[in-house]
Design an enzyme around this catalytic site. Structure first.
Site, short mmCIF file in Angstrom:
data_model
loop_
_atom_site.label_atom_id
_atom_site.label_comp_id
_atom_site.label_asym_id
_atom_site.label_seq_id
_atom_site.Cartn_x
_atom_site.Cartn_y
_atom_site.Cartn_z
N GLN A 70 27.56 -45.27 -42.12
CA GLN A 70 27.34 -46.54 -42.81
C GLN A 70 26.40 -46.37 -44.01
O GLN A 70 25.31 -45.82 -43.88
CB GLN A 70 26.77 -47.57 -41.81
CG GLN A 70 26.60 -48.96 -42.39
CD GLN A 70 27.93 -49.61 -42.79
OE1 GLN A 70 28.90 -49.59 -42.05
NE2 GLN A 70 27.97 -50.19 -43.99
N LYS A 87 32.29 -53.97 -36.89
CA LYS A 87 33.25 -52.87 -36.73
C LYS A 87 33.41 -52.53 -35.25
O LYS A 87 34.51 -52.31 -34.77
CB LYS A 87 32.78 -51.64 -37.54
CG LYS A 87 32.93 -51.85 -39.04
CD LYS A 87 32.19 -50.83 -39.88
CE LYS A 87 32.27 -51.22 -41.37
NZ LYS A 87 31.50 -50.36 -42.25
N ASP A 139 36.81 -43.49 -43.60
CA ASP A 139 36.28 -44.28 -44.71
C ASP A 139 36.92 -43.86 -46.04
O ASP A 139 36.81 -44.57 -47.04
CB ASP A 139 34.76 -44.07 -44.80
CG ASP A 139 33.99 -45.37 -44.61
OD1 ASP A 139 34.63 -46.43 -44.68
OD2 ASP A 139 32.77 -45.31 -44.41
#
Ligand code: NAP
Length: 289
Positions: free
Chosen positions: A93, A49, A116
């Site tokens: 994460q 990422k 997200d």
């Protein structure tokens, strides 16, 4: 059979985003990435990422709290980033350590920075077909792959295997939306589904997201089906240096000859997930600017 090349579609998308970011005068978009602990898969996902952000011109701020972080400390860190006007997107994460309530952390991220797409508000916006929100990256990537592979879902029977909040449910909601490219009839299967193969055999488009290696076999699909294989499973393989190989939720060697289009694993949905995260970050930046 046509292979749906996620790497190629993601590369195109990344180039489009890079061109858009290059036009921004002044501040550049900024993505905060929180990775707790040293889970090997998380280390490699966050690195990917970070690398993709850099390629586009997005600043990434990687924060690495220790695995012993408390729920209160992690929430305080999220609050800090929520209040920071130079941060456009925040990603925490997954998986998080056992002492952390993951859903509570996802809900703490400001919906305007929730790139997200895991916040209740953003999932709700998918259900309400409100385009101002953020769609979670993997389902958004699936829809983008289908669109860019000229698969129109209108009137088709889409069967989704899996009902997780991050893949199955939002993927089903997106396919169901009353808009161009979607408008499908949707069936969702899960571990409580009776005679699952009878349902998958009806699928015009099968989205497999259950995390069971090579679960979907040739007898479970009809000829001509379009298959999106979301699964990323590590299977022991002594011939590999790493000791494992990656496989999807679909038994590719026997199922792919029956499919009209299919995504490979790796190189299908995975690269799209990262690209859509970047797309969401640029969208958040646009909304904040
Ligand atoms: P998850 O949270 O574990 O959910 C799995 C879902 O599959 C659940 O709804 C579960 O049913 C269902 N399921 C499990 N075994 C089943 C069976 N034998 N028959 C029918 N349904 C079954 O997984 P997830 O996070 O959605 O991820 C799914 C897969 O996608 C994993 O392999 C993951 O690594 C991969 N993934 C890939 C990406 C990417 O970028 N490529 C992103 C995210 C996830 P119940 O609800 O009844 O338990």
């Amino acid at each position: 059979m046509e292979l749906i090349d996620g790497n190629q579609v993601a590369t195109t998308l990344i180039a489009e985003l890079k061109a858009e970011v290059a036009q921004a005068t002044g501040r550049k978009p900024c993505l905060a990435l929180i990775r707790v602990g040293e889970d090997p898969a998380s280390v490699s996902y966050v690195r990917k990422k970070e690398k993709t952000a850099e390629e586009i011109g997005i600043i990434s701020r990687v924060i690495l709290p220790p695995v012993t972080i408390t729920q209160a400390e992690l929430l305080a860190l999220v609050d800090e980033l929520n209040a920071d006007p130079t941060v456009d997107g925040i990603l925490v994460q997954s998986p998080l350590p056992k002492q952390i309530d993951e859903l509570a952390v996802f809900r703490r991220v400001s919906p305007e920075k929730d790139v997200d797409g895991f916040h209740t508000i953003n999932l709700g916006k998918v259900a309400q077909e409100d385009e101002s929100g953020f769609v979670s990256c993997t389902p958004a990537g699936i829809m983008e792959l289908l669109k860019r592979s000229q698969v129109d879902l209108k009137g088709k029977h889409v069967v989704v295997l899996g009902r997780s909040l991050i893949v199955g449910k939002p993927a089903a909601l997106l396919a169901l939306q009353k808009k161009a490219g979607a408008n499908a009839t949707v069936t969702i299967c899960h571990s409580g589904t009776r005679d699952l193969p009878a349902l998958t055999r009806q699928a015009d488009v099968l989205i497999a997201a259950i995390g069971r290696p090579e679960f979907v076999t040739a007898d479970m699909v009809k000829p001509g089906v379009v298959i999106i294989d979301v699964g990323v499973n590590r299977v022991p393989d002594s011939t590999k240096k790493t000791g494992y190989r990656l496989t999807g939720d679909v038994h590719f060697p026997t199922v792919s000859p029956l499919a009209s289009k299919i995504t490979p694993v790796p190189g299908g949905v995975g690269p799209m997930t990262v690209a859509m995260l970047m797309k969401n970050t640029v969208k958040a930046f646009r909304q904040h600017s």
